[in-house]
Every structure is written in C-alpha cells, then in structure tokens.
Scaffold this motif. Structure first.
Motif, PDB file in Angstrom:
ATOM      1  N   TYR A   1      11.515   4.757   4.571  1.00  0.00           N
ATOM      2  CA  TYR A   1      11.991   4.974   3.196  1.00  0.00           C
ATOM      3  C   TYR A   1      13.504   5.134   3.185  1.00  0.00           C
ATOM      4  CZ  TYR A   1      12.823   7.458  -1.209  1.00  0.00           C
ATOM      5  OH  TYR A   1      13.301   7.841  -2.443  1.00  0.00           O
ATOM      6  N   ARG A   2      14.016   5.899   4.135  1.00  0.00           N
ATOM      7  CA  ARG A   2      15.452   6.120   4.209  1.00  0.00           C
ATOM      8  C   ARG A   2      16.186   4.809   4.438  1.00  0.00           C
ATOM      9  NH1 ARG A   2      15.111  10.039   7.315  1.00  0.00           N
ATOM     10  NH2 ARG A   2      15.302   8.975   9.318  1.00  0.00           N
ATOM     11  N   ALA A   3      15.591   3.915   5.251  1.00  0.00           N
ATOM     12  CA  ALA A   3      16.232   2.629   5.525  1.00  0.00           C
ATOM     13  C   ALA A   3      16.298   1.758   4.274  1.00  0.00           C
ATOM     14  CB  ALA A   3      15.474   1.907   6.636  1.00  0.00           C
ATOM     15  N   VAL A   4      15.240   1.807   3.462  1.00  0.00           N
ATOM     16  CA  VAL A   4      15.220   0.988   2.240  1.00  0.00           C
ATOM     17  C   VAL A   4      16.224   1.508   1.228  1.00  0.00           C
ATOM     18  CG1 VAL A   4      13.818   0.283   0.270  1.00  0.00           C
ATOM     19  CG2 VAL A   4      12.848   0.240   2.566  1.00  0.00           C
ATOM     20  N   VAL A   5      16.266   2.831   1.040  1.00  0.00           N
ATOM     21  CA  VAL A   5      17.105   3.419  -0.011  1.00  0.00           C
ATOM     22  C   VAL A   5      18.571   3.400   0.372  1.00  0.00           C
ATOM     23  CG1 VAL A   5      17.571   5.546  -1.282  1.00  0.00           C
ATOM     24  CG2 VAL A   5      15.213   4.822  -0.875  1.00  0.00           C
ATOM     25  N   THR A   6      18.882   3.680   1.636  1.00  0.00           N
ATOM     26  CA  THR A   6      20.274   3.761   2.066  1.00  0.00           C
ATOM     27  C   THR A   6      20.806   2.453   2.629  1.00  0.00           C
ATOM     28  OG1 THR A   6      19.652   4.530   4.278  1.00  0.00           O
ATOM     29  CG2 THR A   6      19.973   6.212   2.561  1.00  0.00           C
TER      30      THR A   6
ATOM     31  N   GLU B   1       1.181  12.669  11.853  1.00  0.00           N
ATOM     32  CA  GLU B   1       1.800  13.857  11.274  1.00  0.00           C
ATOM     33  C   GLU B   1       2.757  13.476  10.165  1.00  0.00           C
ATOM     34  OE1 GLU B   1       3.606  16.147  14.303  1.00  0.00           O
ATOM     35  OE2 GLU B   1       1.744  16.508  15.422  1.00  0.00           O
ATOM     36  N   GLN B   2       3.454  12.364  10.400  1.00  0.00           N
ATOM     37  CA  GLN B   2       4.386  11.888   9.385  1.00  0.00           C
ATOM     38  C   GLN B   2       3.670  11.639   8.080  1.00  0.00           C
ATOM     39  OE1 GLN B   2       7.829  11.130   9.949  1.00  0.00           O
ATOM     40  NE2 GLN B   2       7.871  10.984   7.735  1.00  0.00           N
ATOM     41  N   GLU B   3       2.537  10.906   8.133  1.00  0.00           N
ATOM     42  CA  GLU B   3       1.790  10.587   6.934  1.00  0.00           C
ATOM     43  C   GLU B   3       1.222  11.846   6.299  1.00  0.00           C
ATOM     44  OE1 GLU B   3       1.777   7.680   5.573  1.00  0.00           O
ATOM     45  OE2 GLU B   3       3.053   6.988   7.194  1.00  0.00           O
ATOM     46  N   GLY B   4       0.840  12.807   7.120  1.00  0.00           N
ATOM     47  CA  GLY B   4       0.283  14.022   6.567  1.00  0.00           C
ATOM     48  C   GLY B   4       1.304  14.812   5.788  1.00  0.00           C
ATOM     49  N   ARG B   5       2.561  14.829   6.279  1.00  0.00           N
ATOM     50  CA  ARG B   5       3.583  15.600   5.559  1.00  0.00           C
ATOM     51  C   ARG B   5       4.022  14.897   4.283  1.00  0.00           C
ATOM     52  NH1 ARG B   5       5.805  16.106  10.769  1.00  0.00           N
ATOM     53  NH2 ARG B   5       7.426  14.590  10.247  1.00  0.00           N
ATOM     54  N   THR B   6       4.137  13.546   4.362  1.00  0.00           N
ATOM     55  CA  THR B   6       4.698  12.839   3.212  1.00  0.00           C
ATOM     56  C   THR B   6       3.676  12.537   2.155  1.00  0.00           C
ATOM     57  OG1 THR B   6       4.343  10.763   4.357  1.00  0.00           O
ATOM     58  CG2 THR B   6       6.495  11.794   4.619  1.00  0.00           C
ATOM     59  N   ALA B   7       2.433  12.307   2.527  1.00  0.00           N
ATOM     60  CA  ALA B   7       1.418  11.976   1.548  1.00  0.00           C
ATOM     61  C   ALA B   7       0.735  13.200   0.995  1.00  0.00           C
ATOM     62  CB  ALA B   7       0.370  11.051   2.159  1.00  0.00           C
TER      63      ALA B   7
ATOM     64  N   LYS C   1       0.840  -1.194   0.000  1.00  0.00           N
ATOM     65  CA  LYS C   1       0.000   0.000   0.000  1.00  0.00           C
ATOM     66  C   LYS C   1       0.875   1.244   0.000  1.00  0.00           C
ATOM     67  CE  LYS C   1      -3.746  -2.498   0.404  1.00  0.00           C
ATOM     68  NZ  LYS C   1      -4.733  -2.624  -0.693  1.00  0.00           N
ATOM     69  N   VAL C   2       0.347   2.326  -0.571  1.00  0.00           N
ATOM     70  CA  VAL C   2       1.078   3.592  -0.589  1.00  0.00           C
ATOM     71  C   VAL C   2       1.189   4.113   0.834  1.00  0.00           C
ATOM     72  CG1 VAL C   2       1.031   5.979  -1.369  1.00  0.00           C
ATOM     73  CG2 VAL C   2       0.380   4.157  -2.936  1.00  0.00           C
ATOM     74  N   ALA C   3       2.441   4.320   1.275  1.00  0.00           N
ATOM     75  CA  ALA C   3       2.687   4.839   2.620  1.00  0.00           C
ATOM     76  C   ALA C   3       3.127   6.295   2.591  1.00  0.00           C
ATOM     77  CB  ALA C   3       3.752   3.997   3.330  1.00  0.00           C
ATOM     78  N   ALA C   4       3.732   6.729   1.492  1.00  0.00           N
ATOM     79  CA  ALA C   4       4.201   8.108   1.400  1.00  0.00           C
ATOM     80  C   ALA C   4       4.369   8.469  -0.054  1.00  0.00           C
ATOM     81  CB  ALA C   4       5.512   8.288   2.164  1.00  0.00           C
ATOM     82  N   ARG C   5       4.270   9.797  -0.305  1.00  0.00           N
ATOM     83  CA  ARG C   5       4.420  10.285  -1.672  1.00  0.00           C
ATOM     84  C   ARG C   5       5.021  11.686  -1.613  1.00  0.00           C
ATOM     85  NH1 ARG C   5      -0.478  10.355  -2.761  1.00  0.00           N
ATOM     86  NH2 ARG C   5      -0.712   8.264  -3.652  1.00  0.00           N
ATOM     87  N   ALA C   6       6.191  11.871  -2.216  1.00  0.00           N
ATOM     88  CA  ALA C   6       6.866  13.172  -2.229  1.00  0.00           C
ATOM     89  C   ALA C   6       8.056  13.060  -3.178  1.00  0.00           C
ATOM     90  CB  ALA C   6       7.307  13.569  -0.821  1.00  0.00           C
ATOM     91  N   THR C   7       8.976  14.022  -3.105  1.00  0.00           N
ATOM     92  CA  THR C   7      10.212  13.891  -3.867  1.00  0.00           C
ATOM     93  C   THR C   7      11.190  13.031  -3.089  1.00  0.00           C
ATOM     94  OG1 THR C   7      11.244  15.846  -2.887  1.00  0.00           O
ATOM     95  CG2 THR C   7       9.848  16.181  -4.852  1.00  0.00           C
ATOM     96  N   HIS C   8      12.248  12.612  -3.768  1.00  0.00           N
ATOM     97  CA  HIS C   8      13.233  11.738  -3.135  1.00  0.00           C
ATOM     98  C   HIS C   8      13.866  12.423  -1.924  1.00  0.00           C
ATOM     99  CE1 HIS C   8      16.681   9.187  -2.504  1.00  0.00           C
ATOM    100  NE2 HIS C   8      17.530  10.135  -2.918  1.00  0.00           N
ATOM    101  N   ARG C   9      14.259  13.679  -2.071  1.00  0.00           N
ATOM    102  CA  ARG C   9      14.951  14.364  -0.974  1.00  0.00           C
ATOM    103  C   ARG C   9      14.014  14.608   0.205  1.00  0.00           C
ATOM    104  NH1 ARG C   9      19.929  16.161  -2.794  1.00  0.00           N
ATOM    105  NH2 ARG C   9      20.198  15.994  -5.071  1.00  0.00           N
ATOM    106  N   GLU C  10      12.769  14.905  -0.083  1.00  0.00           N
ATOM    107  CA  GLU C  10      11.811  15.118   1.006  1.00  0.00           C
ATOM    108  C   GLU C  10      11.578  13.830   1.785  1.00  0.00           C
ATOM    109  OE1 GLU C  10       9.124  18.692  -0.994  1.00  0.00           O
ATOM    110  OE2 GLU C  10       8.501  16.598  -1.145  1.00  0.00           O
ATOM    111  N   LEU C  11      11.466  12.710   1.062  1.00  0.00           N
ATOM    112  CA  LEU C  11      11.237  11.435   1.756  1.00  0.00           C
ATOM    113  C   LEU C  11      12.449  11.024   2.584  1.00  0.00           C
ATOM    114  CD1 LEU C  11       9.343   9.365  -0.966  1.00  0.00           C
ATOM    115  CD2 LEU C  11       8.412  10.325   1.133  1.00  0.00           C
ATOM    116  N   LEU C  12      13.653  11.325   2.104  1.00  0.00           N
ATOM    117  CA  LEU C  12      14.843  11.011   2.893  1.00  0.00           C
ATOM    118  C   LEU C  12      14.833  11.740   4.227  1.00  0.00           C
ATOM    119  CD1 LEU C  12      17.789  10.995   0.297  1.00  0.00           C
ATOM    120  CD2 LEU C  12      16.875   9.048   1.558  1.00  0.00           C
ATOM    121  N   LEU C  13      14.340  12.946   4.227  1.00  0.00           N
ATOM    122  CA  LEU C  13      14.312  13.731   5.453  1.00  0.00           C
ATOM    123  C   LEU C  13      13.150  13.369   6.359  1.00  0.00           C
ATOM    124  CD1 LEU C  13      15.208  17.267   3.983  1.00  0.00           C
ATOM    125  CD2 LEU C  13      16.707  15.736   5.294  1.00  0.00           C
TER     126      LEU C  13
END
Length: 602
Positions: free
Chosen positions: A576-581, A596-602, A559-571
């Motif tokens: 997401y940061r754990a998967v990518v890095t 709040e996390q979901e509200g900012r990223t989605a 399921k979609v957990a977050a949606r943003a740009t790459h740099r925004e999701l890293l922060l």
C-alpha cells in the motif's frame, strides 16, 4: 406507421443473435408498411408490364386498318400511364417511409441501449464503432428495407409476365419463361465473392472511423506530445486501405451489372430472331411479335431490382451484424418488478472483490492498477464485470446494497440509489444552471455543491465570460464537453453536479486527479462535510483524500488485501505504501500475504 407518428412508442426487443436474425426482426416489425409498399409496387410494375399489350394492339390495328381498336389501344395507354404514375408516387412514398421508420427504430434502440449502459458503453464497444453504426450502418440497413418491397413487386410481376407469355404465345413464351430464371440466377455465383469484398470494405471503413474518432478525442494530448503527424499517417494508411477495398468491391459489382445487361440482351436477340421467323411463316401476327418484344424489353427492368437487392443485402448484412453486436451488450438491468420509488439503504458490498462500504461513511479504495479501479467503479454501479476480468465462467454476483442485490431493483430505483462518476466525466453544452439541473433529492443546493467542489474561481471565470450584463455565472454558456474550461475546472464542475444529485451511494473514480494539492485538500474537507451521513466511495491514490476517509480499503489483483485508516496502512502495509507514495515495494513477499500482516490490517 407514418413519419408524423415518430418516434415509435416502443421500438421493441430486437433479435440480436445474428445480423440476419436482426434484419428479419426489423422487417417483421413493419410488416404493414412492407405490404403497403408491395401493393403499390405491384400496381406500378404491373401497369408497366401490361404496357406492351396496348402497344401490340395498336400496331395490329394499324396493320388491319381498324380505327376502333386503335382508339381502344390509345385509351388503354392513357389508363396504364395514369396507373404507372400513381403507383410510382405511392411506391416511393411507402418505400421511403419504410426506410425512415426503420432507421428511427434502430436509432431509438441504440439510444435506449446507450442509456441503459451509460459510461460502460464505450468500455465495451469502441466509440468509433458506435459512431459507424449510428451513421453509415443504419443507412445501409435502411436501404435494404426500402428496396425489399420493390424487389418483391418486381419478382411477382416477372413471374406473372412469364406465365402470361407462355399462355399467350407458347412458341415464344416458353423460351422467355425458361430464359428469365436463367438470367436471374446467372449472377448467383458472383454474389459470394462480391459479399466478401463488401464485408472487407465495411470492416476497413469501420476501423478507419474508429481510428479517426479516437484521434479526434485525443487531439489535445496528441498536440501536446507532437503526435499529430504520426496519427495522421496512420489514418491516411487506413483510408487508402478503404479506397482499395472499395475499388475491389466496385469491380465485382460492375461485373454483376455487366452480366445483367449482357444476358438479357442475348435473350432479346434470340426472341427477336425466332419471333421474326415465326412472323414470316405466319405463325404469329406482327402485333403479337411487337407485344412479345415489348414484354421481353420490360423484363430488363425488374432484373435491375434483382441486382439492387443483392447489393443492398451485401452491404446491409455486415452492418446488421455490427448493429446487433452493439445492441447485444447487456447489463443486469430492469430488475424484478417492484416499487421504483423504493430505494434500499445500508452497506454497499461487492462479492467479487470483497469490498464493503459502511452506510453513511466515507470509504476510500486504493488499487494498484488504474484500469482495475475503473472496472470496480463500473461494477459498483450495477454493471457486471466483463468476461476478460478474470472472474471465471458464469454470471458474476451482483453488488448488494442494504442486503438487496442491485440486479433485483427496478432500474430507476438502482440509479437513484447509486451514482458513479468516472474519471472522465462528460459536460454537455448549455448554461451552468442547466448543467446542475439534474434529478436530485433536494437536500443539497447548487451553491453548497459548488462550494464543496471548490468552484469559486470557476464561477468567477464564468461570470467574466457571460454574454449578457447580468454577471450571473449560472447563465453563462458552457461549450460542448466543457472545452472552454481547463481540466481541473471541468472535473470540479462534474463533482458539483454529482454532489447536487445527492444519491444514497456516491462512487467517485479519481475525482481530483486534475487539481492542485491545495484545492484537493479543500475538496476533501468539503466532500467529507457535505456527504456526512451518506455512503461515499472514492477510488483514489491521493494521500490528501485518503487521510480524510473513515476507512481505506487496499485491493490487490481485484481482491481486498487490507482495510484500515490511511496512516495505519502506511505503517503496516508496504505494498500500500508503495502505491500511495510511488516508492518501490521493499517487501513484496510480506505485503503480498504474511498472516500477521493481514491480521493487523484487515
């Protein structure tokens, strides 16, 4: 249907509910061929069955010193011999035609199913099982189809001979008429264990074939880790199990064959003994006794067809079950009636995961599970999720393109609209020009696609390997599966082929996993520029590709957990940061569902 008329204009829609239903459907599709073979079989076997009559007539003519009847008997022998020859030749031609046309029909059905499912075929059915079905199983089913007409002719002729004997000489004919059904049915108790052993043999042989196919497909990897001997030992063990199962099956069939020889022999002895007593008493003539003896001897011939059809069915039934299981694989294909040239445009939306790829944008998708990414790519291409994907009962909703479900599009339109390149794309043998000669919009040329996929070094290597003096890489032959190329070169050529196609929506599953970082960065730029204005979905965890995407969608548990740009999701999103890095997730609870996390990223 003649062999020269193959392939079939339309192989039909098979009944794949069970193996038996599939066999019945297959025989019904060539009813004309079966009736033709049955007619020639009746001529052949009927002439053989009638042969004892002139033999008995000739013997009686010699006893009575009647030259005219002897000449008549000789003429009948010649006529029957001619009919036996003609009937035998034509029966063989008709039966083999039935075999070949049946196998051709099944091959067309398998090819059509493979075309319909595409790369999803091997995800649903093991590659080894497909290989077993398309080779040995089709031959077993063809054998049953070919033997069916011979068995029908033998059965009808046997009934006719028994009735004729009972009418011609009731004293002996009744004995024969009662004894033959007993002989035919005597092996029935032995058939169930024989069929079970044949099924076990086929299952073990299928597993061995699957193991061999998978081992050959991964041979390069096995050599890299020194695992050849391990898998060779596994295949040896599997092949020995097949050998033991085959020996057990052969023992049962040899017992059936022995019964088929022993019981008719006992009947023949009984007929000769009783007939000799009747001849000595003067109840029947010597010629009649010879004719009856010859007729009983003939009955040993059709009884062999009873054994053959039982054995053919025992092998064909599990083969038909496997074939029906492969042909039963479905996708929402064909769609509703409509204009196949009309392809929708707009956003691509997946109701199952909640993913939306805006039209004309580059969307990157990150999944923590690589297998989940492959399933998502398959679903975006129009294939429904499998039952074990955790989507619950019922038919899952279709992917929607521009407000139109892909299920409702004609297959041609759906395939032109959405193209999926999986993580292990296939390169067929042929020249590079033939590789890139695919159905395309014409907007993107081969040179542009090759440049965007960073294939410059590949073109140089192909030019040096050219067999002619032209030095043209487009004329250089590429071996099957691209084995003459490295993994990164194969991956880039496959990407160039997808870019040449230029579909409305292009879905790429890990398109740069085998290339170095510098090449990957240039591919990301080339992909973004060349696909400008087209919808592109890239399933990847590479930061170089993610950083150039218009948006990045992060999926957790499908399921979609977050949606943003790459740099925004890293922060903002630790998971997401754990998967990518590839770093441990220090805040699993927050990344999993903080409001709040979901509200900012989605």
């Amino acid at each position: 249907m003649h062999i020269r008329d193959l392939p079939h204009p339309d192989p039909g829609v098979p009944d794949v509910r069970t193996g038996g239903a599939f066999l019945r459907w297959l025989c019904a599709q060539q009813l004309g061929g079966q009736l033709s073979a049955l007619a020639w079989g009746l001529l052949n076997v009927g002439a053989i069955a009638a042969s004892p009559l002139p033999v008995g007539l000739a013997v009686q003519a010699v006893v009575d010193r009647d030259g005219r009847r002897l000449i008549l008997a000789g003429g009948l022998v010649l006529v029957l011999g001619l009919l036996i020859a003609v009937g035998g030749v034509m029966l063989h031609r008709a039966a083999v035609t039935n075999w070949i046309t049946a196998v051709a029909r099944m091959q067309q059905l398998l090819a059509r199913k493979t075309t319909e499912l595409g790369s999803a075929m091997t995800r649903r059915v093991a590659a080894g099982e497909i290989a077993a079905v398309s080779t040995g199983d089709l031959e077993k089913i063809g054998w049953f189809v070919e033997a069916l007409s011979r068995f029908g002719a033998a059965a009808l002729t046997t009934i006719g001979v028994c009735v004729a004997l009972a009418c011609y000489q009731p004293a002996l004919g009744v004995l024969v008429a009662l004894g033959v059904p007993v002989l035919a049915l005597a092996v029935l108790p032995l058939l169930p264990p024989a069929i079970r052993r044949a099924d076990a043999q086929r299952d073990k042989a299928g597993r061995a074939t699957e193991l061999a196919s998978d081992t050959v497909a991964g041979l390069r990897v096995l050599r890299g880790i020194g695992g050849e001997e391990l898998f060779l030992g596994r295949y040896r063990s599997a092949s020995q199990e097949v050998r033991r199962a085959a020996v057990r099956s052969a023992r049962m069939w040899s017992l059936i064959a022995a019964v088929q020889v022993l019981l008719p022999g006992l009947l023949l002895l009984a007929v000769v003994w009783y007939g000799a007593r009747l001849a000595l008493d003067g109840t029947i003539a010597v010629g009649d006794l010879v004719a009856l003896y010859s007729a009983v001897t003939f009955l040993l011939f059709p009884l062999r067809h009873f054994e053959e059809i039982a054995q053919a069915y025992a092998f064909a039934k599990p083969s038909a079950t496997r074939t029906a299981r492969v042909l039963a694989q479905q996708r929402p294909a064909g769609g509703r009636a409509g204009d196949p040239a009309a392809a929708p445009t707009g956003d691509l939306h997946d109701p199952v995961s909640g993913l939306t790829a805006p039209a004309g944008r580059l969307t990157a998708v990150v999944c923590g599970d690589p297998d989940a990414a492959g399933r998502l790519a398959e679903h975006l291409g129009g294939h429904p999720p499998s039952a074990d994907d955790g989507n619950g009962p019922g038919s899952p909703p279709s992917v929607v393109l521009g407000g139109t479900p892909l299920d409702e599009l004609p297959r041609e339109a759906a395939r032109r609209a959405v193209l999926v390149q999986d993580k292990d794309p296939m390169l067929l043998s042929g020249t590079l020009g033939e590789l890139l000669d695919v159905p395309a919009s014409g907007r993107v040329g081969a040179a542009e696609a090759l440049a965007a996929a960073q294939c410059g070094d590949v073109l140089t290597a192909l030019a040096q390997a050219s067999v002619d003096d032209s030095g043209d890489p487009m004329r250089t032959h590429i071996t099957e599966r691209g084995r003459s190329l490295s993994g990164g070169q194969r991956q880039r050529l496959a990407l160039a082929r997808s870019l040449v196609t230029d579909p409305e929506v292009l879905v790429l599953d890990e398109p740069t996993s085998a290339v170095d970082a510098h090449t990957e960065a240039r591919i990301a730029e080339g992909l973004r520029d060349l696909r400008s204005g087209r919808t592109t979905v890239v399933l990847t965890s590479s930061p170089l590709l993610l950083d150039r995407a218009d948006q990045v969608v992060f999926l957790q548990e499908g399921k979609v957990a977050a949606r943003a740009t790459h740099r925004e999701l890293l922060l903002q999103h630790s998971a997401y940061r754990a998967v990518v890095t590839r770093a441990p997730d220090p805040e699993p609870a927050m990344s999993a569902g903080h409001p709040e996390q979901e509200g900012r990223t989605a």
